[in-house]
Design an enzyme around this catalytic site. Sequence first.
Site, PDB file in Angstrom:
ATOM      1  N   ASN A  78       5.316   2.589  10.663  1.00  0.00           N
ATOM      2  CA  ASN A  78       4.114   1.802  10.395  1.00  0.00           C
ATOM      3  C   ASN A  78       4.204   0.556  11.275  1.00  0.00           C
ATOM      4  O   ASN A  78       4.924  -0.384  10.975  1.00  0.00           O
ATOM      5  CB  ASN A  78       4.078   1.425   8.906  1.00  0.00           C
ATOM      6  CG  ASN A  78       2.851   0.618   8.555  1.00  0.00           C
ATOM      7  OD1 ASN A  78       2.047   0.265   9.429  1.00  0.00           O
ATOM      8  ND2 ASN A  78       2.692   0.317   7.281  1.00  0.00           N
TER       9      ASN A  78
ATOM     10  N   ARG B  36       1.589   5.905  10.814  1.00  0.00           N
ATOM     11  CA  ARG B  36       0.418   5.399  10.109  1.00  0.00           C
ATOM     12  C   ARG B  36      -0.527   4.818  11.163  1.00  0.00           C
ATOM     13  O   ARG B  36      -0.124   3.994  11.979  1.00  0.00           O
ATOM     14  CB  ARG B  36       0.818   4.301   9.127  1.00  0.00           C
ATOM     15  CG  ARG B  36      -0.382   3.670   8.499  1.00  0.00           C
ATOM     16  CD  ARG B  36      -0.005   2.470   7.684  1.00  0.00           C
ATOM     17  NE  ARG B  36      -1.204   1.919   7.073  1.00  0.00           N
ATOM     18  CZ  ARG B  36      -1.438   0.617   6.993  1.00  0.00           C
ATOM     19  NH1 ARG B  36      -0.581  -0.244   7.475  1.00  0.00           N
ATOM     20  NH2 ARG B  36      -2.529   0.190   6.418  1.00  0.00           N
TER      21      ARG B  36
ATOM     22  N   HIS C 177      -6.712   2.229   2.882  1.00  0.00           N
ATOM     23  CA  HIS C 177      -5.719   2.648   1.869  1.00  0.00           C
ATOM     24  C   HIS C 177      -5.872   4.147   1.542  1.00  0.00           C
ATOM     25  O   HIS C 177      -5.505   4.584   0.460  1.00  0.00           O
ATOM     26  CB  HIS C 177      -5.896   1.876   0.541  1.00  0.00           C
ATOM     27  CG  HIS C 177      -5.536   0.429   0.592  1.00  0.00           C
ATOM     28  ND1 HIS C 177      -6.234  -0.517  -0.114  1.00  0.00           N
ATOM     29  CD2 HIS C 177      -4.553  -0.235   1.243  1.00  0.00           C
ATOM     30  CE1 HIS C 177      -5.703  -1.714   0.103  1.00  0.00           C
ATOM     31  NE2 HIS C 177      -4.690  -1.571   0.925  1.00  0.00           N
TER      32      HIS C 177
ATOM     33  N   ARG D 286      -8.097 -12.358   0.708  1.00  0.00           N
ATOM     34  CA  ARG D 286      -9.438 -11.987   1.199  1.00  0.00           C
ATOM     35  C   ARG D 286     -10.479 -12.211   0.115  1.00  0.00           C
ATOM     36  O   ARG D 286     -10.227 -11.946  -1.065  1.00  0.00           O
ATOM     37  CB  ARG D 286      -9.471 -10.511   1.619  1.00  0.00           C
ATOM     38  CG  ARG D 286      -8.589 -10.187   2.793  1.00  0.00           C
ATOM     39  CD  ARG D 286      -8.851  -8.748   3.258  1.00  0.00           C
ATOM     40  NE  ARG D 286      -7.843  -8.300   4.197  1.00  0.00           N
ATOM     41  CZ  ARG D 286      -7.064  -7.230   4.004  1.00  0.00           C
ATOM     42  NH1 ARG D 286      -7.187  -6.492   2.911  1.00  0.00           N
ATOM     43  NH2 ARG D 286      -6.176  -6.902   4.901  1.00  0.00           N
TER      44      ARG D 286
ATOM     45  N   GLU E 114       3.177   5.528   0.156  1.00  0.00           N
ATOM     46  CA  GLU E 114       2.452   5.915   1.365  1.00  0.00           C
ATOM     47  C   GLU E 114       3.369   6.585   2.392  1.00  0.00           C
ATOM     48  O   GLU E 114       2.946   7.502   3.086  1.00  0.00           O
ATOM     49  CB  GLU E 114       1.771   4.680   1.965  1.00  0.00           C
ATOM     50  CG  GLU E 114       0.617   4.229   1.079  1.00  0.00           C
ATOM     51  CD  GLU E 114       0.046   2.871   1.444  1.00  0.00           C
ATOM     52  OE1 GLU E 114      -0.868   2.828   2.256  1.00  0.00           O
ATOM     53  OE2 GLU E 114       0.534   1.858   0.912  1.00  0.00           O
TER      54      GLU E 114
END
Length: 396
Positions: free
Chosen positions: A7, A91, A180, A241, A384
Amino acid sequence: MKVLVINCGSSSLKYQLIDSDNEKAMAVGICERIGQDVSYLKHTPDGGEKVVIETTMKNHEDAIQMVLDALTNEKYGVIKSLDEIGAVGHRVVHGGEKFATSTLINEEVIKAIEECNDLAPLHNPANLIGIRACANLMKGVPMVAVFDTAFHQTMPPKAYLYGLPHEYYNSYKIRKYGFHGTSHSYVSKRAAEFCGLDINNSKIIVCHLGNGASISAVLNGKSVDTSMGFTPLAGLVMGTRSGDIDPSIIDFIAKKENKTIDQIMNLLNKESGVQGMSEVSSDFRDINAAMDSGNEKARSAFEVFVYRVAKYIGGYVAAMNGVDAIAFTAGVGENDHKVREDVCAYLGYLGVSIDLEKNKARGEEVMLTTPDSKVKVCIIPTNEELAIARETVALL
Ligand code: ADP
């Protein structure tokens, strides 16, 4: 088969070596501050001590070389030779409309990922650097790209189109993509199994509540809506965010404070959310502690966060005309019992009834609802990296 999962970010690279036979991580680690004067490799072999190496990694190729050296190191390595690595799973953040599934990487795929750079200018170029570096150092080893957006490509146009002139979709592909996806896919499948549902005949809502947070509606195993949008800025209030806001606020702040669009986007991405509202922290552990000592701004941020989650759940119950199971996952979803309790307190109209004792659980698969609850609510820890390793093996 042993699968190296990568990743790659702009200045960091996270990795895991996963043995797909027993689905265990043989080693996990991260390279930090790539491209700076001092870089770090933090490497933890399964069952062993964490090793921290201070060095200089000029670029991502240096970083991957360090990772490969660590994996084969005599003292803290976990394999004897690189030949043991059967595949690499990468990823990749944005696959646009080009990729609805994971894909074996070749030159054509690299070009197609490059064409999505526009949509994720911070992430995709970094992902591509990781892919190229691995291709150079591990010649002949098959590589697979697993996209954050792919799982949501099943959304219907009524869910992904914005109320903008159609030419913006036509010319620039401005639409909801959702992110996601690897987590929503993994957790929804696991939730179906855990709740004894037939995935092909199920209505599942996944609440991925981490520092970044998103919710998805998964109907019969397919994503039909999700809260993040054209970028990960949309939807829930997150760590830093803002999530959904009235877009006119951007113009208003720009004029009041003489700020550029870039400055305001930075504000919305990095200085807003729970952190900006509470003026305490983006981390829910700090928010909980501040609430306990009577901090009203922290309480207010917590309440806004929870309320937004509950409203999205309500929206997705409507989108699917019902819900069988709701799964909480990621850092906050797996660990923060108060978030789960307060979200579920809004769901009495669905017949949700949780067992407060069971809700104290953290980071493990647990059914939170009482046997008479009309909807099942559970914790399903996300993974993940394992999902990427599974996709990689499945494709090969
Ligand atoms: P990322 O989006 O960075 O992958 P994670 O899913 O790892 O995020 O979630 C990180 C967040 O999880 C932290 O910022 C914190 O808010 C939350 N978190 C982690 N542990 C706990 C805990 N024990 N209690 C409450 N919140 C927690």
